[in-house]
Design a protein around this motif. Sequence first.
Motif, PDB file in Angstrom:
ATOM      1  N   ALA A 161       0.926  -1.148   0.061  1.00 60.56           N
ATOM      2  CA  ALA A 161       0.047   0.002   0.063  1.00 60.56           C
ATOM      3  C   ALA A 161       0.951   1.237  -0.293  1.00 60.56           C
ATOM      4  CB  ALA A 161      -0.756   0.068   1.327  1.00 60.56           C
ATOM      5  N   GLY A 162       1.952   1.134   0.765  1.00 55.55           N
ATOM      6  CA  GLY A 162       2.773   2.559   0.801  1.00 55.55           C
ATOM      7  C   GLY A 162       3.282   2.768  -0.406  1.00 55.55           C
ATOM      8  N   VAL A 163       3.864   1.610  -1.229  1.00 52.15           N
ATOM      9  CA  VAL A 163       4.695   1.956  -2.598  1.00 52.15           C
ATOM     10  C   VAL A 163       3.487   2.262  -3.597  1.00 52.15           C
ATOM     11  CG1 VAL A 163       5.863   0.672  -4.310  1.00 52.15           C
ATOM     12  CG2 VAL A 163       6.294   0.107  -2.008  1.00 52.15           C
ATOM     13  N   LEU A 164       2.539   1.571  -3.446  1.00 57.42           N
ATOM     14  CA  LEU A 164       1.343   2.199  -4.535  1.00 57.42           C
ATOM     15  C   LEU A 164       0.856   3.470  -4.331  1.00 57.42           C
ATOM     16  CD1 LEU A 164      -0.424  -1.346  -5.075  1.00 57.42           C
ATOM     17  CD2 LEU A 164       0.965  -0.032  -6.705  1.00 57.42           C
ATOM     18  N   ALA A 165       0.557   3.892  -2.840  1.00 58.99           N
ATOM     19  CA  ALA A 165       0.056   5.179  -2.649  1.00 58.99           C
ATOM     20  C   ALA A 165       1.093   6.267  -3.144  1.00 58.99           C
ATOM     21  CB  ALA A 165      -0.272   5.161  -1.169  1.00 58.99           C
ATOM     22  N   GLU A 166       2.215   6.100  -3.142  1.00 54.46           N
ATOM     23  CA  GLU A 166       3.132   7.188  -3.613  1.00 54.46           C
ATOM     24  C   GLU A 166       3.367   7.220  -5.036  1.00 54.46           C
ATOM     25  OE1 GLU A 166       7.150   6.580  -1.826  1.00 54.46           O
ATOM     26  OE2 GLU A 166       6.561   6.898   0.552  1.00 54.46           O
ATOM     27  N   ALA A 167       3.008   5.955  -5.690  1.00 57.88           N
ATOM     28  CA  ALA A 167       2.974   6.144  -7.158  1.00 57.88           C
ATOM     29  C   ALA A 167       1.796   6.470  -7.664  1.00 57.88           C
ATOM     30  CB  ALA A 167       3.396   4.694  -7.537  1.00 57.88           C
ATOM     31  N   SER A 168       0.465   6.198  -7.280  1.00 54.26           N
ATOM     32  CA  SER A 168      -0.430   6.595  -7.811  1.00 54.26           C
ATOM     33  C   SER A 168      -1.818   5.837  -7.004  1.00 54.26           C
ATOM     34  CB  SER A 168      -0.838   5.996  -9.294  1.00 54.26           C
ATOM     35  OG  SER A 168      -2.047   5.894  -9.819  1.00 54.26           O
ATOM     36  N   TYR A 169      -2.808   6.783  -6.707  1.00 54.52           N
ATOM     37  CA  TYR A 169      -3.777   6.483  -5.986  1.00 54.52           C
ATOM     38  C   TYR A 169      -4.744   5.517  -6.662  1.00 54.52           C
ATOM     39  CZ  TYR A 169      -2.822   9.151  -1.675  1.00 54.52           C
ATOM     40  OH  TYR A 169      -2.262   9.811  -0.804  1.00 54.52           O
ATOM     41  N   LEU A 170      -4.751   5.933  -8.167  1.00 56.15           N
ATOM     42  CA  LEU A 170      -5.543   5.020  -9.209  1.00 56.15           C
ATOM     43  C   LEU A 170      -5.217   3.709  -9.099  1.00 56.15           C
ATOM     44  CD1 LEU A 170      -7.676   5.025 -11.504  1.00 56.15           C
ATOM     45  CD2 LEU A 170      -5.769   5.669 -12.878  1.00 56.15           C
ATOM     46  N   ALA A 171      -3.780   3.433  -9.077  1.00 56.11           N
ATOM     47  CA  ALA A 171      -3.246   1.986  -9.151  1.00 56.11           C
ATOM     48  C   ALA A 171      -3.408   1.414  -8.028  1.00 56.11           C
ATOM     49  CB  ALA A 171      -1.859   1.990  -9.235  1.00 56.11           C
ATOM     50  N   LEU A 172      -3.299   2.128  -6.738  1.00 61.06           N
ATOM     51  CA  LEU A 172      -3.693   1.546  -5.244  1.00 61.06           C
ATOM     52  C   LEU A 172      -5.163   0.877  -5.348  1.00 61.06           C
ATOM     53  CD1 LEU A 172      -2.756   1.367  -2.382  1.00 61.06           C
ATOM     54  CD2 LEU A 172      -4.468   3.362  -2.147  1.00 61.06           C
ATOM     55  N   PHE A 173      -6.190   1.650  -6.005  1.00 56.18           N
ATOM     56  CA  PHE A 173      -7.636   0.998  -6.177  1.00 56.18           C
ATOM     57  C   PHE A 173      -7.977  -0.101  -7.055  1.00 56.18           C
ATOM     58  CE2 PHE A 173      -8.507   5.083  -4.018  1.00 56.18           C
ATOM     59  CZ  PHE A 173      -9.233   4.826  -3.109  1.00 56.18           C
ATOM     60  N   LEU A 174      -6.933   0.056  -8.181  1.00 57.87           N
ATOM     61  CA  LEU A 174      -7.373  -0.743  -9.307  1.00 57.87           C
ATOM     62  C   LEU A 174      -6.542  -2.234  -9.148  1.00 57.87           C
ATOM     63  CD1 LEU A 174      -6.877   1.163 -12.540  1.00 57.87           C
ATOM     64  CD2 LEU A 174      -8.880   0.314 -11.453  1.00 57.87           C
ATOM     65  N   VAL A 175      -5.478  -2.154  -8.498  1.00 58.51           N
ATOM     66  CA  VAL A 175      -4.802  -3.367  -7.986  1.00 58.51           C
ATOM     67  C   VAL A 175      -5.362  -4.210  -6.959  1.00 58.51           C
ATOM     68  CG1 VAL A 175      -2.540  -4.269  -6.977  1.00 58.51           C
ATOM     69  CG2 VAL A 175      -2.285  -2.457  -8.579  1.00 58.51           C
ATOM     70  N   ASP A 176      -6.049  -3.294  -6.031  1.00 62.95           N
ATOM     71  CA  ASP A 176      -6.716  -3.835  -5.029  1.00 62.95           C
ATOM     72  C   ASP A 176      -8.017  -4.671  -5.619  1.00 62.95           C
ATOM     73  OD1 ASP A 176      -8.995  -4.238  -3.029  1.00 62.95           O
ATOM     74  OD2 ASP A 176      -8.317  -2.648  -1.816  1.00 62.95           O
ATOM     75  N   ALA A 177      -8.704  -4.081  -6.671  1.00 66.79           N
ATOM     76  CA  ALA A 177      -9.773  -4.498  -7.402  1.00 66.79           C
ATOM     77  C   ALA A 177      -9.309  -5.870  -8.153  1.00 66.79           C
ATOM     78  CB  ALA A 177     -10.492  -3.849  -8.463  1.00 66.79           C
ATOM     79  N   GLY A 178      -8.032  -5.777  -8.568  1.00 68.14           N
ATOM     80  CA  GLY A 178      -7.495  -7.063  -9.288  1.00 68.14           C
ATOM     81  C   GLY A 178      -7.281  -8.152  -8.549  1.00 68.14           C
ATOM     82  N   SER A 179      -6.824  -7.793  -7.248  1.00 65.58           N
ATOM     83  CA  SER A 179      -6.556  -8.983  -6.250  1.00 65.58           C
ATOM     84  C   SER A 179      -7.686  -9.661  -5.883  1.00 65.58           C
ATOM     85  CB  SER A 179      -5.619  -8.479  -5.265  1.00 65.58           C
ATOM     86  OG  SER A 179      -6.378  -7.655  -4.308  1.00 65.58           O
ATOM     87  N   THR A 180      -8.850  -8.890  -5.542  1.00 66.69           N
ATOM     88  CA  THR A 180     -10.078  -9.176  -5.349  1.00 66.69           C
ATOM     89  C   THR A 180     -10.749 -10.138  -6.458  1.00 66.69           C
ATOM     90  OG1 THR A 180     -10.656  -7.353  -4.017  1.00 66.69           O
ATOM     91  CG2 THR A 180     -12.392  -8.578  -4.548  1.00 66.69           C
ATOM     92  N   LEU A 181     -10.473  -9.933  -7.581  1.00 66.13           N
ATOM     93  CA  LEU A 181     -11.173 -10.465  -8.977  1.00 66.13           C
ATOM     94  C   LEU A 181     -10.411 -12.039  -8.745  1.00 66.13           C
ATOM     95  CD1 LEU A 181     -13.016 -10.424 -11.156  1.00 66.13           C
ATOM     96  CD2 LEU A 181     -11.250  -9.500 -12.533  1.00 66.13           C
TER      97      LEU A 181
END
Length: 418
Positions: free
Chosen positions: A161-181
């Motif tokens: 989360a810390g790495v993705l939040a610094e890179a892109s909040y959009l990526a944070l949510f989309l990667v979360d959605a991907g892992s859920t899928l």
Amino acid sequence: MRGLRRWWDSSAGGLPGTFWYLWSGILINRAGAFAMLFLSLYLTAARGASPALAGLVVGAYGVGGAAGTLLGGVLADRWGRRSTLLAAHLVAAGLMVALAFSRHLLVIAVLAALVGVAHSMPSPAFVAAIVDVVPEERRARAFNLQFWAFNLGMAVASLLAGVLAEASYLALFLVDAGSTLVTAVVIALKVPETLDRRIRVPAAPGGRRPGLHTALTDRVFLTFVGLTFLLAVLTMQTSTIMPLAMRADGLRPSAYGLVVALGGALIVAGQLFVPRLIAPYRKAAVLSISTGLMALGFGTLSAADHLPVYLGAAVVWTVGQMLAAPPNAQINADLAPPELRARYQSVFYLTFPAASFVAPALGGLSIQHLGERHWLVVGGLGLVAAVGHLLAGPVRERRVAALRAATAEREKALAGER
């Protein structure tokens, strides 16, 4: 080599393949469920929300979580475990994508509440499915592995989360959605329906069919839930009140991070050794000792002024948490009638959102007015729970024995029908 083999067999051996797919789903889900950890930061930094408004949105997620826990329990007993898990994960993935692209704060608040519902629905279904497929004599190790996977996943989530939040909040949510899928795909391909639909829910003497209200009026079960609530209040101190205490002692945020990381590392490194350690002892005794250790650990903070004391106390209460996890989950499963298994799980899981509200709300007042004596109060609560488990243990054991006898009779009748 033989010693290592014996340890593996006692810790993780003899479990069915379906359990391991459920376990994998839990691990993937937890490792990828990191977007909501940064929701308040996202709202204030990227959406211009005030801290107060961000707090309300995060609170909406929590309210949704409480509702989702009950809904998941009811649906898992009616639809089935697999159907509930699939629906919850697919809906959660879709909602997370919607949240990623939403801009209006009101829409975000509504979506956050719905994500809370979808995120909490799987918990009762996961545990009910584990109980369905794992033989009773092996459930302690199954629940121990579930607790280990949950904590390992959370540790991975915190790092990602810390790495993705610094890179892109959009990526944070989309990667979360991907892992859920991905979790949904694992369940769809590898997890069969575990609910035995031959089990019929018998009507009560008054004609009312058992349901969620049965769990909510079961005194033996609710006593256990109450004791678990006290344990959860102790556990929540680490994320709610302890940071305030450490700041008051002049310790930096990095010190708090070290204490939390130590607890997580101990669980990941040592949890697999727990089943063999506690196997010879009664569950009530193990819970009493483990809760007593937690009481001792948090009570020690009344004299903590330096980081080494906090670290030592963290070791004590983390060992208590590790010992408590398997019997706590197993007793919860044992007390539930098979036809109401997920509903009982949903009531049990309500203790955690309740504790997440009570611990900071009352804990803040307590530490403000009592100072370091707050930790003596917390330790006292732990001792009350420890004694409570000893007193309630025999009653629980009689209830479990009666349920086992009734289940055995039902299985005989079903075998006769075949």
